[in-house]
Design a protein around this motif. Sequence first.
Motif, PDB file in Angstrom:
ATOM      1  N   VAL A  82       0.840  -1.206   0.000  1.00 38.05           N
ATOM      2  CA  VAL A  82       0.000   0.000   0.000  1.00 38.05           C
ATOM      3  C   VAL A  82       0.873   1.254   0.000  1.00 38.05           C
ATOM      4  O   VAL A  82       2.049   1.210   0.372  1.00 38.05           O
ATOM      5  CB  VAL A  82      -0.940   0.024   1.224  1.00 38.05           C
ATOM      6  N   ARG A  83       0.261   2.336  -0.427  1.00 41.37           N
ATOM      7  CA  ARG A  83       0.923   3.642  -0.365  1.00 41.37           C
ATOM      8  C   ARG A  83       0.532   4.282   0.956  1.00 41.37           C
ATOM      9  O   ARG A  83      -0.630   4.562   1.207  1.00 41.37           O
ATOM     10  CB  ARG A  83       0.500   4.509  -1.545  1.00 41.37           C
ATOM     11  N   THR A  90      -3.899   9.163   7.489  1.00 42.80           N
ATOM     12  CA  THR A  90      -4.762   8.658   6.438  1.00 42.80           C
ATOM     13  C   THR A  90      -5.711   7.583   6.969  1.00 42.80           C
ATOM     14  O   THR A  90      -5.259   6.614   7.588  1.00 42.80           O
ATOM     15  CB  THR A  90      -3.934   8.055   5.289  1.00 42.80           C
ATOM     16  N   ASP A  94      -9.056   5.409   2.705  1.00 44.76           N
ATOM     17  CA  ASP A  94      -8.335   6.178   1.676  1.00 44.76           C
ATOM     18  C   ASP A  94      -6.991   5.569   1.306  1.00 44.76           C
ATOM     19  O   ASP A  94      -6.263   6.122   0.477  1.00 44.76           O
ATOM     20  CB  ASP A  94      -8.117   7.620   2.151  1.00 44.76           C
ATOM     21  N   GLU A  96      -4.456   3.525  -0.625  1.00 50.88           N
ATOM     22  CA  GLU A  96      -4.402   2.990  -1.983  1.00 50.88           C
ATOM     23  C   GLU A  96      -3.469   1.789  -2.058  1.00 50.88           C
ATOM     24  O   GLU A  96      -2.427   1.744  -1.406  1.00 50.88           O
ATOM     25  CB  GLU A  96      -3.922   4.069  -2.951  1.00 50.88           C
ATOM     26  N   SER A 136      -8.994  -3.699  -7.616  1.00 54.28           N
ATOM     27  CA  SER A 136      -9.434  -2.613  -6.745  1.00 54.28           C
ATOM     28  C   SER A 136      -8.246  -1.710  -6.459  1.00 54.28           C
ATOM     29  O   SER A 136      -7.135  -2.191  -6.238  1.00 54.28           O
ATOM     30  CB  SER A 136      -9.983  -3.166  -5.426  1.00 54.28           C
ATOM     31  N   HIS A 137      -8.478  -0.417  -6.467  1.00 51.66           N
ATOM     32  CA  HIS A 137      -7.395   0.530  -6.214  1.00 51.66           C
ATOM     33  C   HIS A 137      -7.309   0.929  -4.745  1.00 51.66           C
ATOM     34  O   HIS A 137      -6.283   1.435  -4.296  1.00 51.66           O
ATOM     35  CB  HIS A 137      -7.574   1.769  -7.091  1.00 51.66           C
ATOM     36  N   LYS A 138      -8.380   0.683  -3.998  1.00 48.99           N
ATOM     37  CA  LYS A 138      -8.402   1.001  -2.570  1.00 48.99           C
ATOM     38  C   LYS A 138      -8.395  -0.293  -1.754  1.00 48.99           C
ATOM     39  O   LYS A 138      -9.140  -1.236  -2.043  1.00 48.99           O
ATOM     40  CB  LYS A 138      -9.647   1.821  -2.217  1.00 48.99           C
ATOM     41  N   ASP A 141     -11.817  -1.277  -0.327  1.00 45.82           N
ATOM     42  CA  ASP A 141     -12.745  -1.858  -1.299  1.00 45.82           C
ATOM     43  C   ASP A 141     -12.456  -3.338  -1.507  1.00 45.82           C
ATOM     44  O   ASP A 141     -13.370  -4.161  -1.558  1.00 45.82           O
ATOM     45  CB  ASP A 141     -12.649  -1.116  -2.629  1.00 45.82           C
TER      46      ASP A 141
END
Length: 256
Positions: A82-83, A90, A94, A96, A136-138, A141
């Motif tokens: 993850v970022r 964060t 949120d 990513e 999925s980008h999150k 999710d």
Amino acid sequence: MVTFGDRLSAYKTDANFGVKHRHMKRIAILQSNYLPWRGYFDLMAYVDEFVFYDEVQYTKGDWRNRNRIKTPHGLQWLTVPVRFDFRHRTPVCDIEIAGDRWRAAHWKSIMLNHARAPHAAAAAALLAPLYVGEPSHKLSDWNRHSIAAIAQFLGIGTRLADSTAYPSASADPTQRLVDICVQSGATHYVSGPAARAYLRESAFAECGLAVEWFGYDGYPPYPQLWGEFEARVSVIDLLFNCGHHAARYLRHTHQD
């Protein structure tokens, strides 16, 4: 419009702050995790509504983006990259996911170590779309989508909700949980034992809410590959080894 105050006052019946319950409703409020262990799903099966609480700050090295599987050489971590920047607070929702290569790597590890399991075909049919389908980008999710799919496989009919459906202006962590409970119409808040160290039960009592402490002891062992039984692994181990019989190894497969 029904306000939060209206909902709260509906619980108050007299000067002694008696509570009028039409029926019992248990609620649990937790962050989404990556392929959680079976206790996570057992808690979900025990309550009437399960709220994903991903508005809270993401914590590195926790269960949000990683879990363990059993292998012939011991336990192996599967970690979603993850970022994450420590300089920013964060929230989990949120965060990513960093790239897409991890999906193929995780799926390869899962199948390599579970292919010999008795119910590999059924488990693979359930999980494969999560790894080969639309990415999925999150993180949140991906976690929620996979958790919902696994819960359905286990026959868990608990209502799943998002904490954002129950807005609150409070910055106090305990009061935020109370607000969610009141707005959802809950009568009982069910929490894992770790929260005993910081949860203010009095805040729930003031709103006529009971607090139940959910224990994770006493789960029966199930047939498992690779030597001595290991309980604290991802639920996918249970799925591969027990398939559609997996729910037998939870304590709450229906609403009490």
